[in-house]
Design a protein around this motif. Structure first.
Motif, PDB file in Angstrom:
ATOM      1  N   CYS A   1      11.337  -5.607  -4.901  1.00  0.00           N
ATOM      2  CA  CYS A   1      11.284  -6.861  -4.162  1.00  0.00           C
ATOM      3  C   CYS A   1       9.987  -6.928  -3.367  1.00  0.00           C
TER       4      CYS A   1
ATOM      5  N   GLY B   1       9.993   7.582   7.206  1.00  0.00           N
ATOM      6  CA  GLY B   1       8.920   8.220   6.421  1.00  0.00           C
ATOM      7  C   GLY B   1       7.872   9.000   7.199  1.00  0.00           C
TER       8      GLY B   1
ATOM      9  N   LYS C   1       2.530   6.157  -1.839  1.00  0.00           N
ATOM     10  CA  LYS C   1       3.428   7.286  -1.555  1.00  0.00           C
ATOM     11  C   LYS C   1       4.756   7.199  -2.309  1.00  0.00           C
TER      12      LYS C   1
ATOM     13  N   LEU D   1       9.818  -0.800   2.854  1.00  0.00           N
ATOM     14  CA  LEU D   1       8.384  -0.500   2.946  1.00  0.00           C
ATOM     15  C   LEU D   1       7.601  -1.746   3.334  1.00  0.00           C
TER      16      LEU D   1
ATOM     17  N   ASP E   1       1.333   2.804  15.245  1.00  0.00           N
ATOM     18  CA  ASP E   1       0.989   3.009  13.841  1.00  0.00           C
ATOM     19  C   ASP E   1       0.752   4.477  13.493  1.00  0.00           C
TER      20      ASP E   1
ATOM     21  N   GLN F   1       6.105  11.776   6.890  1.00  0.00           N
ATOM     22  CA  GLN F   1       5.822  12.801   5.885  1.00  0.00           C
ATOM     23  C   GLN F   1       5.075  14.015   6.439  1.00  0.00           C
TER      24      GLN F   1
ATOM     25  N   PRO G   1       6.203  -4.552   6.567  1.00  0.00           N
ATOM     26  CA  PRO G   1       5.648  -4.389   7.918  1.00  0.00           C
ATOM     27  C   PRO G   1       6.749  -4.122   8.960  1.00  0.00           C
ATOM     28  N   ASN G   2       6.352  -3.555  10.095  1.00  0.00           N
ATOM     29  CA  ASN G   2       7.308  -3.074  11.103  1.00  0.00           C
ATOM     30  C   ASN G   2       8.334  -4.125  11.517  1.00  0.00           C
TER      31      ASN G   2
ATOM     32  N   LYS H   1       7.723   4.444   8.533  1.00  0.00           N
ATOM     33  CA  LYS H   1       7.481   4.614   9.958  1.00  0.00           C
ATOM     34  C   LYS H   1       6.697   3.420  10.505  1.00  0.00           C
TER      35      LYS H   1
ATOM     36  N   MET I   1       0.810  -1.219   0.000  1.00  0.00           N
ATOM     37  CA  MET I   1       0.000   0.000   0.000  1.00  0.00           C
ATOM     38  C   MET I   1       0.849   1.278   0.000  1.00  0.00           C
TER      39      MET I   1
ATOM     40  N   PHE J   1      -1.642  -5.082  10.028  1.00  0.00           N
ATOM     41  CA  PHE J   1      -1.743  -4.086  11.097  1.00  0.00           C
ATOM     42  C   PHE J   1      -2.316  -4.619  12.412  1.00  0.00           C
TER      43      PHE J   1
ATOM     44  N   SER K   1      10.124  -6.190  10.061  1.00  0.00           N
ATOM     45  CA  SER K   1      11.375  -6.362   9.308  1.00  0.00           C
ATOM     46  C   SER K   1      12.084  -5.041   8.999  1.00  0.00           C
TER      47      SER K   1
HETATM   48  N1  LIG Z   1       3.829   6.945   6.194  1.00  0.00           N
HETATM   49  C1  LIG Z   1       2.583   6.547   6.359  1.00  0.00           C
HETATM   50  O1  LIG Z   1       1.673   7.351   6.566  1.00  0.00           O
HETATM   51  C2  LIG Z   1       2.266   5.079   6.284  1.00  0.00           C
HETATM   52  C3  LIG Z   1       0.982   4.653   5.906  1.00  0.00           C
HETATM   53  C4  LIG Z   1       0.739   3.268   5.817  1.00  0.00           C
HETATM   54  C5  LIG Z   1       1.739   2.350   6.136  1.00  0.00           C
HETATM   55  N2  LIG Z   1       2.966   2.807   6.529  1.00  0.00           N
HETATM   56  C6  LIG Z   1       4.024   1.851   6.926  1.00  0.00           C
HETATM   57  O2  LIG Z   1       4.481   1.150   5.782  1.00  0.00           O
HETATM   58  C7  LIG Z   1       4.796  -0.187   6.120  1.00  0.00           C
HETATM   59  C8  LIG Z   1       4.039  -1.116   5.168  1.00  0.00           C
HETATM   60  O3  LIG Z   1       2.658  -0.861   5.282  1.00  0.00           O
HETATM   61  P1  LIG Z   1       1.657  -1.106   4.051  1.00  0.00           P
HETATM   62  O4  LIG Z   1       0.387  -0.460   4.416  1.00  0.00           O
HETATM   63  O5  LIG Z   1       2.321  -0.742   2.772  1.00  0.00           O
HETATM   64  O6  LIG Z   1       1.489  -2.697   4.159  1.00  0.00           O
HETATM   65  P2  LIG Z   1       1.202  -3.707   2.987  1.00  0.00           P
HETATM   66  O7  LIG Z   1       0.900  -5.005   3.652  1.00  0.00           O
HETATM   67  O8  LIG Z   1       0.201  -3.132   2.041  1.00  0.00           O
HETATM   68  O9  LIG Z   1       2.598  -3.819   2.192  1.00  0.00           O
HETATM   69  C9  LIG Z   1       3.750  -4.433   2.729  1.00  0.00           C
HETATM   70  C10 LIG Z   1       4.388  -5.284   1.635  1.00  0.00           C
HETATM   71  O10 LIG Z   1       5.634  -5.788   2.100  1.00  0.00           O
HETATM   72  C11 LIG Z   1       5.783  -7.120   1.626  1.00  0.00           C
HETATM   73  N3  LIG Z   1       6.754  -7.786   2.483  1.00  0.00           N
HETATM   74  C12 LIG Z   1       6.595  -8.208   3.743  1.00  0.00           C
HETATM   75  N4  LIG Z   1       7.758  -8.700   4.237  1.00  0.00           N
HETATM   76  C13 LIG Z   1       8.672  -8.598   3.233  1.00  0.00           C
HETATM   77  C14 LIG Z   1      10.037  -8.968   3.106  1.00  0.00           C
HETATM   78  N5  LIG Z   1      10.701  -9.509   4.114  1.00  0.00           N
HETATM   79  N6  LIG Z   1      10.641  -8.735   1.925  1.00  0.00           N
HETATM   80  C15 LIG Z   1       9.973  -8.181   0.887  1.00  0.00           C
HETATM   81  N7  LIG Z   1       8.675  -7.818   0.958  1.00  0.00           N
HETATM   82  C16 LIG Z   1       8.027  -8.021   2.111  1.00  0.00           C
HETATM   83  C17 LIG Z   1       4.372  -7.693   1.690  1.00  0.00           C
HETATM   84  O11 LIG Z   1       4.231  -8.829   0.861  1.00  0.00           O
HETATM   85  C18 LIG Z   1       3.534  -6.504   1.251  1.00  0.00           C
HETATM   86  O12 LIG Z   1       3.324  -6.495  -0.141  1.00  0.00           O
HETATM   87  C19 LIG Z   1       4.439  -0.371   7.596  1.00  0.00           C
HETATM   88  O13 LIG Z   1       5.591  -0.284   8.379  1.00  0.00           O
HETATM   89  C20 LIG Z   1       3.519   0.804   7.901  1.00  0.00           C
HETATM   90  O14 LIG Z   1       3.608   1.259   9.225  1.00  0.00           O
HETATM   91  C21 LIG Z   1       3.245   4.137   6.584  1.00  0.00           C
END
Ligand SMILES: NC(=O)c1ccc[n+]([C@@H]2O[C@H](COP(=O)([O-])OP(=O)(O)OC[C@H]3O[C@@H](n4cnc5c(N)ncnc54)[C@H](O)[C@@H]3O)[C@@H](O)[C@H]2O)c1
Length: 357
Positions: free
Chosen positions: A35, A125, A18, A75, A181, A127, A77-78, A99, A13, A168, A80
């Motif tokens: 990746c 991040g 972003k 980018l 979060d 922002q 989950p937290n 973040k 996402m 989440f 890793s």
């Molecule tokens: N800055 C912001 O406002 C904001 C908003 C949403 C999420 N985030 C942060 O972004 C991060 C991801 O959130 P998201 O909403 O994109 O989640 P998401 O689940 O949509 O995307 C995460 C992606 O990472 C992949 N992934 C997981 N482990 C992996 C690994 N070891 N190697 C490669 N790929 C891997 C997953 O398959 C998935 O496609 C979180 O840490 C979240 O806190 C930040």
């Protein structure tokens, strides 16, 4: 400006919402590798944002082995953030990590130490610092227009806004719920505006009061109560070494009609973001409230060029690589945010305050 080659790790996402679109607009960036554990996500991202022969992998170590990649965006989950970011810096890459910086304070510290050891840049991040209103308020505070800021509220309260995609709700993968979060964003912004990174003590409480609701009304669709392992609201109170205090209020679900936003209170004036940037104070015997109608997209650092906070974040970050300057979000600052968030959870669990050395 020279071209910077970037690798994307985690194509979910936030990558799509972003990082990739903003990097694509930054002008001097080539996204050369993608990746994701789910290969189709990396493939789709490569087709949409990558150079023609972009690398697509499911193991991030293969991406880190590519010499020409100078910058990596983490980018995932937290859980890793720390391991991938540390490996990336040790492989000679500069790192933008989403973040929160990490799941725990210890992991955030290890990332900071890896940044010092390798000399590679590390940013997080947050922002919201890139919002035009926040940038202006920061300058006003630096010009002492609010005086000494001794109380602030870092608010990230949603009436019903439980993220139902991704991981989440998973405690092991994320480390917690709304505090880690979205509380992380508000606390980061407040600490940066106050320029206060010296906490003394933290008390916190976390709640799981609404998470068991079946078929709940929710911005992103009903959640599955069985999967909801983290808190649904959390509150903290931070005392700083200089006597200032910050209250943190955060929820994904809370019975509150109209949540208020963050605010800061100083000896010369106060500030909040309700309906624009508002400055309040007293002058010549009158109380005043000024609403500053900031153009949200005008950016003086880039000659008034119009760009969103996402685009500003990417451009400032890439600029810090090319010009060897500081990124807007420094790793030591993000590390303190992570330490405070963790202290809220520890205090909630032990029922005692957490004291910092
Ligand atoms: N800055 C912001 O406002 C904001 C908003 C949403 C999420 N985030 C942060 O972004 C991060 C991801 O959130 P998201 O909403 O994109 O989640 P998401 O689940 O949509 O995307 C995460 C992606 O990472 C992949 N992934 C997981 N482990 C992996 C690994 N070891 N190697 C490669 N790929 C891997 C997953 O398959 C998935 O496609 C979180 O840490 C979240 O806190 C930040």
């Amino acid at each position: 400006m020279r071209t910077v080659k970037v690798g994307i790790i985690g194509c979910g996402m936030i990558a799509n919402g972003k990082h990739m679109p903003s990097l694509a607009k930054a002008g001097n960036v080539e996204m050369v590798a993608f990746c994701d554990l789910i290969e189709e996500r990396a493939q789709e991202a490569a087709e949409r944002y990558g150079v023609p022969d972009a690398l697509v992998v499911t193991d991030y170590k293969q991406l880190l082995a590519v010499e020409e990649i100078e910058v990596v965006h983490v980018l995932t989950p937290n859980v890793s953030h720390a391991v991938i970011s540390i490996n990336a810096m040790e492989a000679g890459k500069h790192v933008m990590c989403e973040k929160p910086m990490a799941k725990t304070g210890a992991e955030a510290k290890a990332m900071y130490e890896a940044h010092l050891k390798t000399g590679k840049k590390l940013t997080v991040g947050y922002q919201n610092r890139s919002r035009a209103q926040a940038q202006l308020l920061k300058k006003m505070i630096e010009n002492d227009e609010l005086g000494e800021i001794y109380f602030a509220k870092a608010v990230a309260v949603r009436r019903r806004g439980v993220p139902t995609w991704g991981e989440f709700l998973d405690k092991e993968k994320q480390g917690g719920g709304p505090m880690i979060d979205i509380g992380t964003h508000s606390l980061d912004l407040i600490l940066w505006l106050m320029n206060n990174y010296e906490p003394e003590s933290v008390v916190g409480s976390v709640f799981q009061k609404l998470k068991d609701t079946e078929n709940a009304a929710n911005e992103w669709g009903s959640w599955d109560p069985k999967q909801f392992e983290v808190e649904d609201s959390a509150f903290g109170y931070v005392k700083f070494k200089n006597g200032a205090v910050v209250s943190i209020e955060t929820s994904w679900a809370l019975n509150i009609a109209k949540p208020e936003g963050s605010y800061l209170c100083g000896t010369k004036g106060g500030a909040d973001f309700n309906g624009g940037l508002r400055i309040n104070g007293e002058r010549d015997g009158s109380l005043y409230l000024n609403v500053i109608d900031v153009d949200p997209n005008a950016r003086e650092h880039f000659r008034g060029e119009h760009m969103s906070d996402f685009e500003y974040e990417a451009k400032q970050w890439i600029g810090s690589i090319v010009n060897n300057t500081e990124p807007l979000v420094k790793p030591k600052e993000a590390m303190v945010v992570s330490a405070i968030l963790e202290a809220v959870y520890i205090s909630a669990e032990t029922g005692k305050p957490v004291y910092f050395d």
